[in-house]
Design a protein around this motif. Structure first.
Motif: not given
Ligand SMILES: *Cc1c(COP(=O)(O)O)cnc(C)c1O
Length: 369
Positions: A93, A96, A100, A105-106, A116-117, A120, A125, A127, A150, A152
């Motif tokens: 977290y 991000c 982010g 963008d991730i 991650y999603y 993000g 961000s 994702v 981008t 991360l």
């Protein structure tokens, strides 16, 4: 009347689905749904948690100094380049939220770890999920997904829930091709289980570059998922960022004590790793013997392909009715699969028996071979 409302993208996030732990009505539950170590809490960690009760009216050491020293000693790392978190999720977290954000963008792979999603999108961000090849991260496609926006990139190695692993050399070449402003996070939650010679958890690449981070956890082989402790090894500039933004007391008194004790538990990791090396193949072969496809895994779990969504749901229901909880992975874009953790020898036997009986009763529901 208008009500308080979050940023709109927040409501597009589906809450993380954790592996369940109880089945109402079952006299015994075999929990193989969260990839927890097979052997419970290390005895010395249990004692350390009890002993920590006494001092729990005081705030923890916010810098987790003794724990970072112990981690540094165990892996031969500079403690100044380690940051601890309330589970590695906490650190994911923070990456991000700090690297982010809107316009940044991730990139992750299609079946990559779902935090991650979630983290993000929470950060604001975009994702981007990159298609995999054979349920394995496609590094060329990941590279092709990189744009000037981008910032991360996350790669779990081995990945959960697929179990696939990328060789260290491939990741090093990939890092070299990535723009330097992209922070690469190697999530090595299952590192202790990997026996493959081409594997490196990420230390070498963190040491060789200024833009790569490795995250680790005490939640899997160390048996402390309930205590919430993870850590990362990072370049000094990233350590500096994390120490500005993380919760100042993010790892509790009991969690720090438990992790220090777990690191000193004689033979704990060796036993867990050896057990996994013996029983993951047994679990996989036992399930494969029923005709189901089992994906190769380097973690303490296997991914079983039931062929169809209906068959996966039916197998899940059948296993539950027999007291066995495995993990549905529809949220990972794999609704026709189930993930099964490598438990104790007895639990592995029960899981194999469960799949065998399911296939005996309903062989037509699944596509074999
Ligand atoms: C289990 C797991 C983690 C660890 O999460 P914690 O917050 O440390 O409990 C991280 N990444 C992956 C891919 C995992 O499967």
């Amino acid at each position: 009347m208008t009500a308080p409302s979050p940023r709109p993208e927040i409501l597009t996030i589906h809450p993380y689905v954790a592996g369940e732990s109880e089945l109402p009505g079952a006299n015994r539950t075999v929990k193989l749904s969260s990839n927890e170590g097979a052997f419970g809490v290390p005895p010395s960690a249990r004692a350390a948690i009890v002993a920590a009760a006494e001092g729990s009216y005081r705030y923890p050491d916010g810098g987790a100094g003794r724990l970072r020293d112990a981690i540094g000693k165990r892996w031969g790392l500079d403690p100044a380049r380690i940051v601890c978190g309330a589970g590695s999720d906490d650190l994911l977290y923070q990456f991000c939220l700090s690297y982010g954000g809107p316009g940044r963008d991730i990139v992750m792979s299609e079946h990559g770890f779902s935090i991650y999603y979630i983290a993000g999108i929470y950060a604001g961000s975009r994702v981007i999920k990159v298609p995999e090849r054979n349920l394995t991260t496609d590094l060329d496609a990941m590279l092709a997904a990189v744009s000037p926006a981008t910032r991360l990139m996350f790669i779990a190695n081995p990945n959960n829930p697929t179990g696939s692993m990328l060789p260290a050399d491939d990741i090093a070449r990939f890092r070299a091709a990535l723009p330097p402003e992209v922070l690469l996070v190697l999530d090595s939650a299952y590192a202790e289980y990997v026996t493959h010679p081409a594997y490196d958890a990420g230390v070498k690449l963190v040491d060789a570059t200024s833009n790569t981070v490795m995250t680790r956890t005490f939640s899997k082989i160390y048996g402390l998922g309930g205590m919430r402790i993870g850590w990362c090894y990072a370049p000094p500039a990233v350590v500096d960022v994390l120490n500005r933004v993380r919760g100042p007391f993010n790892v509790s008194v009991a969690a720090q004590a438990a992790a220090i004790a777990a690191l000193a538990e004689p033979g704990w990791v060796e036993t867990g790793c050896a057990h996994n090396a013996e029983y993951r193949p047994k679990l996989a072969a036992g399930i494969a013997a029923t005709g189901l496809k089992v994906w190769p895994s380097e973690g303490n779990f296997v991914l079983v392909d039931l062929g169809t969504v209906e068959a996966a749901d039916a197998a899940d229901a059948f296993l539950r009715s027999n007291g066995i909880i495995v993990r549905k992975v529809a949220g990972y874009g794999l609704p026709h699969c189930l993930r099964v953790t490598v438990g104790t020898a007895e639990e592995v036997g029960l899981a194999v028996d469960g799949f065998t009986e399911f296939m005996r009763q309903s062989p037509d529901r699944t596509s074999r071979g």
